[in-house]
Design an enzyme around this catalytic site. Structure first.
Site, PDB file in Angstrom:
ATOM      1  N   LYS A 133      15.003   6.254  15.240  1.00 32.61           N
ATOM      2  CA  LYS A 133      14.272   5.061  14.799  1.00 32.61           C
ATOM      3  C   LYS A 133      14.807   3.874  15.567  1.00 32.61           C
ATOM      4  O   LYS A 133      15.936   3.906  16.082  1.00 32.61           O
ATOM      5  CB  LYS A 133      14.478   4.836  13.297  1.00 32.61           C
ATOM      6  CG  LYS A 133      13.336   4.100  12.628  1.00 32.61           C
ATOM      7  CD  LYS A 133      12.146   4.999  12.386  1.00 32.61           C
ATOM      8  CE  LYS A 133      11.007   4.259  11.724  1.00 32.61           C
ATOM      9  NZ  LYS A 133       9.952   5.175  11.258  1.00 32.61           N
TER      10      LYS A 133
HETATM   11  P1  NAD Z   1       2.230  -2.418   8.811  1.00 34.01           P
HETATM   12  O1  NAD Z   1       3.117  -3.478   9.325  1.00 34.01           O
HETATM   13  O2  NAD Z   1       0.994  -2.049   9.558  1.00 34.01           O
HETATM   14  O3  NAD Z   1       1.783  -2.748   7.303  1.00 34.01           O
HETATM   15  C1  NAD Z   1       2.676  -3.014   6.249  1.00 34.01           C
HETATM   16  C2  NAD Z   1       1.842  -3.580   5.087  1.00 34.01           C
HETATM   17  O4  NAD Z   1       2.650  -3.704   3.919  1.00 34.01           O
HETATM   18  C3  NAD Z   1       1.275  -4.956   5.353  1.00 34.01           C
HETATM   19  O5  NAD Z   1      -0.011  -5.062   4.759  1.00 34.01           O
HETATM   20  C4  NAD Z   1       2.264  -5.890   4.641  1.00 34.01           C
HETATM   21  O6  NAD Z   1       1.697  -7.132   4.310  1.00 34.01           O
HETATM   22  C5  NAD Z   1       2.530  -5.043   3.425  1.00 34.01           C
HETATM   23  N1  NAD Z   1       3.763  -5.349   2.708  1.00 34.01           N
HETATM   24  C6  NAD Z   1       5.013  -5.527   3.201  1.00 34.01           C
HETATM   25  N2  NAD Z   1       5.859  -5.760   2.195  1.00 34.01           N
HETATM   26  C7  NAD Z   1       5.142  -5.709   1.053  1.00 34.01           C
HETATM   27  C8  NAD Z   1       5.445  -5.854  -0.332  1.00 34.01           C
HETATM   28  N3  NAD Z   1       6.693  -6.090  -0.721  1.00 34.01           N
HETATM   29  N4  NAD Z   1       4.448  -5.734  -1.239  1.00 34.01           N
HETATM   30  C9  NAD Z   1       3.192  -5.487  -0.848  1.00 34.01           C
HETATM   31  N5  NAD Z   1       2.823  -5.334   0.435  1.00 34.01           N
HETATM   32  C10 NAD Z   1       3.797  -5.457   1.368  1.00 34.01           C
HETATM   33  O7  NAD Z   1       3.162  -1.123   8.609  1.00 34.01           O
HETATM   34  P2  NAD Z   1       2.722   0.400   8.522  1.00 34.01           P
HETATM   35  O8  NAD Z   1       2.811   0.985   9.879  1.00 34.01           O
HETATM   36  O9  NAD Z   1       1.489   0.513   7.712  1.00 34.01           O
HETATM   37  O10 NAD Z   1       3.970   0.984   7.711  1.00 34.01           O
HETATM   38  C11 NAD Z   1       4.051   0.918   6.289  1.00 34.01           C
HETATM   39  C12 NAD Z   1       5.070   1.926   5.812  1.00 34.01           C
HETATM   40  O11 NAD Z   1       4.689   3.234   6.247  1.00 34.01           O
HETATM   41  C13 NAD Z   1       6.498   1.744   6.347  1.00 34.01           C
HETATM   42  O12 NAD Z   1       7.410   2.190   5.366  1.00 34.01           O
HETATM   43  C14 NAD Z   1       6.548   2.683   7.539  1.00 34.01           C
HETATM   44  O13 NAD Z   1       7.859   3.067   7.871  1.00 34.01           O
HETATM   45  C15 NAD Z   1       5.745   3.837   6.988  1.00 34.01           C
HETATM   46  N6  NAD Z   1       5.159   4.738   7.982  1.00 34.01           N
HETATM   47  C16 NAD Z   1       4.363   4.275   8.987  1.00 34.01           C
HETATM   48  C17 NAD Z   1       3.798   5.166   9.892  1.00 34.01           C
HETATM   49  C18 NAD Z   1       2.846   4.718  10.971  1.00 34.01           C
HETATM   50  O14 NAD Z   1       2.297   5.605  11.663  1.00 34.01           O
HETATM   51  N7  NAD Z   1       2.585   3.453  11.142  1.00 34.01           N
HETATM   52  C19 NAD Z   1       4.096   6.539   9.791  1.00 34.01           C
HETATM   53  C20 NAD Z   1       4.892   6.991   8.740  1.00 34.01           C
HETATM   54  C21 NAD Z   1       5.423   6.068   7.843  1.00 34.01           C
END
Ligand code: NAD
Length: 444
Positions: A133
């Site tokens: 990561k």
């Molecule tokens: P992103 O930046 O696209 O979106 C994150 C979202 O969460 C945004 O809408 C933000 O405003 C919201 N957010 C942040 N803190 C918040 C809170 N306290 N309450 C409510 N909403 C909140 O990120 P993403 O890529 O969608 O990732 C989200 C999660 O999924 C992370 O934990 C990431 O590690 C995990 N993840 C992502 C992927 C991927 O392919 N992008 C894959 C596996 C896991």
């Protein structure tokens, strides 16, 4: 122009300032160190495996940790110093794989935890990768597109010695997107003198990205939910879904749920939450978010707080924002009737996990539920290496096959061991990594 204006910004907000500590549902006192949490989860699963002490010690530590401090020229002519990380947790099963997070709160322990979860996740879905990561301490919402490009290219240069198609392959995570992957790919390629598309995944399709990668994590979440419903004899059509976070993972989870005939009754982002008990029109909301960069203010729903969202009655609650959202304080208020499906990494603390289990709720753990992203990243890497690209339908079908198979691998293990899906997934993942380590033997 900011990152939200970039053509690859699928939806609005990245994690905003002070998201973890100021979020409505999580006070600073509740925030658990993510690495401590990952180690506690490991300790809960390890006794099922009867591992040698040396292997336990090795698997609890990260193999390689790089911290970089680097300057970036800002638009006003000043120079600002940023700190970033790239951590390889384990490479026993193949090159390491894992996203890059841009967030004001990211720190080395968070990156270590996320790298460790990547190792188990790749093993659970049985793809030939270890876990890694990366992260940069910054708020991408406050940087111009030009500053973001400068920061990304310099960070890519700083971590270049330890990444590469056969070594470690980054991908998007919170606060990063396909455009950022394109800049990393370009920077790495410029250093090598030829194009190296396989150095990152989650790239735009026109430079070697995979069809269906952007949608993969959210689709994968819903494929596991669908399989769970089938397995437990429940009906998915009309099921009420609540999604926390409306970024890449949350918005596509909501979109796929909507397409599967579920009723998405509430969603949120860092700015707030919205609720409509008759079901939110997700395509319309996605249009709204494209324009306004937040779900807040969408006219066809009632405004609620993030705290209220976690406590709404529903069939499935999908935390898809960040870590530490379901805690000993928020978990007892959860009124989901069937499942918690972890779209985010580490959204549930070990205490909350125990509380949800006692409440009779089934938790589909992150290392299974959100593995769709890394599965299609693997497909992207394979396509780049072979220079042979697949149609989106083929990608999605292979994704579905792996998610369904992995769900049953984990569910069967849970039945055999009479334990939770989380423990079973960890046992499966850690066991596969331990086996690979033993097979390779100890060098020298
Ligand atoms: P992103 O930046 O696209 O979106 C994150 C979202 O969460 C945004 O809408 C933000 O405003 C919201 N957010 C942040 N803190 C918040 C809170 N306290 N309450 C409510 N909403 C909140 O990120 P993403 O890529 O969608 O990732 C989200 C999660 O999924 C992370 O934990 C990431 O590690 C995990 N993840 C992502 C992927 C991927 O392919 N992008 C894959 C596996 C896991």
């Amino acid at each position: 122009m900011t990152i939200q204006d970039s053509p690859y910004a699928l939806v609005a907000s990245s994690q905003g300032p002070k998201a973890k500590v100021d979020s409505a549902s999580t006070s600073p006192q509740q925030v658990e160190n993510a690495y401590t949490m990952a180690l506690r989860q490991f300790d809960g699963a390890a006794p099922f495996l009867n591992l040698k002490a040396g292997i336990v010690d090795m698997l609890k530590r990260c193999k390689r940790e790089l911290t970089v401090t680097f300057p970036v020229k800002m638009d006003d002519g000043s120079v600002k110093i940023f700190t970033g990380y790239r951590v390889h947790h384990n490479t026993a099963r193949g090159p390491s794989k894992g996203g890059i997070r841009y967030s004001p709160q990211v720190d080395l322990d968070e990156v270590r935890a996320l790298a460790m979860w990547m190792t188990w996740k790749c093993a659970v879905v049985n793809i030939p990768y270890g876990g890694a990561k990366g992260g940069v301490i910054c708020n991408p919402r406050e940087l111009s597109l030009h500053e973001l490009e400068g920061l990304t290219r310099r960070y890519a240069t700083e971590i270049a010695p330890i990444i590469g198609p056969d070594r470690d392959i980054p991908a998007p995570d919170m606060g990063t997107n396909p455009q950022i992957m394109a800049w990393i790919m370009d920077t790495y390629s410029m250093h090598h003198g030829y194009s190296v598309p396989a150095v990152v995944t989650g790239k735009p399709v026109n430079i070697g990205g995979s069809a269906g990668r952007l949608e993969a994590t959210g689709r994968g979440v819903m494929f596991t939910v669908q399989e769970a419903f089938k397995t437990f004899g429940w009906q998915l059509a009309g099921a009420e879904i609540v999604v926390q976070g409306f970024g890449n993972v949350g918005s596509i989870t909501a979109q796929t749920a909507h397409q599967m005939g579920c009723k998405v009754v509430a969603v949120s982002d860092i700015d707030g939450a919205i609720y409509n008990p008759t079901g939110i029109n997700i395509p319309k909301l996605q249009q709204y978010v494209k324009e306004f960069r937040t779900v807040v203010g969408f006219s066809e729903a009632e405004q609620i707080t993030n705290d209220e969202l976690l406590a709404l009655p529903c069939d499935v609650l999908v935390p898809a924002a960040t870590e530490n959202q379901l805690t000993r304080v928020t978990a007892p208020r959860v009124r989901a009737r069937k499942l918690v499906a972890e779209g985010a990494n580490g959204p549930t603390t070990p205490e909350a996990d125990a509380i949800l289990n006692d409440m009779g709720l089934i938790v589909i753990p992150d290392i299974l539920c959100n593995a769709g992203g890394v599965v299609v990243s693997y497909f992207e890497w394979v396509q780049d290496m072979q220079q042979l690209f697949w149609e989106e339908d083929a990608v999605t079908e292979q994704l579905r096959r792996i998610m369904v198979r992995s769900f049953h691998d984990v569910h069967n293990r849970a039945k055999e061991l009479n334990t939770s899906l989380r423990n079973a997934a960890l046992v499966l993942g850690i066991g596969r990594v331990a086996e690979a380590t033993m097979t390779r033997g100890l060098y020298p």
